[in-house]
Design a protein around this motif. Structure first.
Motif, short mmCIF file in Angstrom:
data_model
loop_
_atom_site.label_atom_id
_atom_site.label_comp_id
_atom_site.label_asym_id
_atom_site.label_seq_id
_atom_site.Cartn_x
_atom_site.Cartn_y
_atom_site.Cartn_z
N SER A 50 0.83 -1.20 0.00
CA SER A 50 0.00 0.00 0.00
C SER A 50 0.87 1.25 0.00
CB SER A 50 -0.87 0.00 1.26
OG SER A 50 -0.05 0.24 2.39
N GLU A 51 0.22 2.37 0.26
CA GLU A 51 0.92 3.65 0.42
C GLU A 51 1.98 3.58 1.52
OE1 GLU A 51 -2.27 3.04 0.54
OE2 GLU A 51 -3.30 4.34 -0.91
N PHE A 52 1.84 2.60 2.40
CA PHE A 52 2.78 2.51 3.53
C PHE A 52 3.96 1.59 3.24
CE2 PHE A 52 -1.31 3.82 5.34
CZ PHE A 52 -0.92 5.01 5.91
N ARG A 53 4.04 1.14 1.99
CA ARG A 53 5.16 0.29 1.60
C ARG A 53 6.54 0.87 1.98
NH1 ARG A 53 6.33 -3.57 -2.65
NH2 ARG A 53 8.55 -3.40 -3.12
N PRO A 54 6.78 2.18 1.74
CA PRO A 54 8.09 2.72 2.13
C PRO A 54 8.39 2.54 3.62
CG PRO A 54 6.98 4.25 0.65
CD PRO A 54 5.97 3.19 1.00
N LEU A 55 7.37 2.70 4.47
CA LEU A 55 7.61 2.53 5.92
C LEU A 55 7.93 1.08 6.25
CD1 LEU A 55 4.84 4.80 7.53
CD2 LEU A 55 7.24 5.34 7.11
N GLY A 102 9.12 13.15 -7.28
CA GLY A 102 9.40 11.76 -7.64
C GLY A 102 8.45 10.79 -6.95
N ALA A 103 8.41 10.84 -5.62
CA ALA A 103 7.65 9.83 -4.86
C ALA A 103 6.15 9.99 -5.03
CB ALA A 103 8.03 9.90 -3.38
N GLU A 104 5.66 11.25 -5.13
CA GLU A 104 4.21 11.44 -5.15
C GLU A 104 3.63 11.59 -6.56
OE1 GLU A 104 3.04 14.62 -2.51
OE2 GLU A 104 4.36 13.89 -0.92
N TYR A 105 4.44 12.11 -7.51
CA TYR A 105 3.87 12.42 -8.83
C TYR A 105 4.38 11.49 -9.92
CZ TYR A 105 1.79 16.40 -6.61
OH TYR A 105 1.03 17.17 -5.78
N LEU A 106 5.64 11.05 -9.83
CA LEU A 106 6.17 10.21 -10.89
C LEU A 106 6.02 8.72 -10.58
CD1 LEU A 106 9.38 12.26 -11.77
CD2 LEU A 106 7.13 12.32 -12.86
N LEU A 107 6.37 8.35 -9.35
CA LEU A 107 6.40 6.92 -9.02
C LEU A 107 5.15 6.45 -8.29
CD1 LEU A 107 10.09 6.85 -7.74
CD2 LEU A 107 9.26 6.04 -9.94
N ASN A 108 4.33 7.42 -7.83
CA ASN A 108 3.14 7.07 -7.04
C ASN A 108 3.45 6.16 -5.86
OD1 ASN A 108 1.33 8.55 -8.63
ND2 ASN A 108 1.40 6.95 -10.18
#
Ligand code: SAH
Length: 237
Positions: free
Chosen positions: A27-32, A168-174
């Protein structure tokens, strides 16, 4: 400072809305999820966690709090997003994590209630979401025992951080939802180190956290230009 002043309700709403996805590693929390073993190992390089009283400030769904409890710490996680805390509590029940509790309370209010009570305080990826991050640093300092450790992580403020962490994280890579981070709220290491100094937290180490979007890997390095962590120790042991 009163219990409700140092919070941006739109930030809490963002994290509450996504709360049910917190433990989904895709999910959106994958980076964490991905950085969690790195930061846990880094923390344990400074202080053992087993048997220690640990406070996790802005714990969200409990990714770090749960992991620290599983290392044997007695952990209290606090946040102001009630739904994230519910998810954290349910997860602990589901996977039967011992030694973790969660409370909806501001760090400033807890500092008044339990001064000098914790051996270790962690405050990860949270400062960039609050109106007055210096007040959080002050409260963390008040909550830790003399000689205890306080760990912070956040995002630097410069052109590179803007390009990688926001564009990058929010607009290009989602990797993250758009609007997760606002440029003006990002914090330079020198600013954070300055607040630490003001509140009797001696800087022990600074580390960068790098990410390769192609391999989707994260690693710790000396490069603090985007994501970084600070290890500090309360004076007066
Ligand atoms: N620290 C966790 C979660 C980071 S996400 C981790 O690194 O895994 C940021 C968290 O900060 C969210 O859970 C959000 O609800 C919380 N937060 C934002 N503003 C806050 C405030 N003023 N007080 C407490 N928590 C806050």
């Amino acid at each position: 400072m009163s219990d409700t002043v140092n919070v941006d309700p739109s930030e809490i709403a963002k994290f509450s809305e996504l709360a049910h996805r917190w433990w989904d590693p895709d999910s959106e929390f994958r980076p964490l999820h991905q950085i969690n073993p790195l930061r846990l190992g880094w923390i344990e390089g400074f202080t053992p966690l087993a048997g220690r009283h640990v406070l996790d400030v802005g714990c969200g769904g409990g990714i770090l709090a749960d992991a620290m409890a599983r290392r044997g710490a007695d952990v209290l996680g606090i946040d102001l997003a009630a739904r994230a805390l519910k998810v954290a509590q349910l997860h602990a029940l589901e996977v039967q994590t011992q030694g973790v509790a969660y409370r909806e309370v501001s760090v400033e209010a807890l500092a008044a209630e339990m001064p000098g009570r914790f051996d270790v305080v962690t405050c990860m990826e949270m400062l960039e979401h609050v109106p007055d991050p210096a007040s959080v640093v002050r409260a963390c300092s008040a909550l830790v025992k003399p000689g205890g450790w306080v760990f912070f992580s956040t995002i630097n403020r410069n052109a590179r951080a803007f390009l990688l962490a926001i564009v990058g994280a929010e607009y290009l890579l989602n990797l993250l939802p758009r609007g997760t981070h606002e440029y003006e709220k990002l914090i330079r290491p020198s600013e954070l180190a300055g607040w630490c100094r003001s509140y009797a937290l001696d800087l022990q180490a600074t580390r960068g956290l790098e990410h390769n979007p192609l391999t989707r890997r994260y690693w710790l390095s000396a490069d603090t230009r985007v994501n970084y962590l600070l290890a500090t120790r309360k004076a007066g042991a």
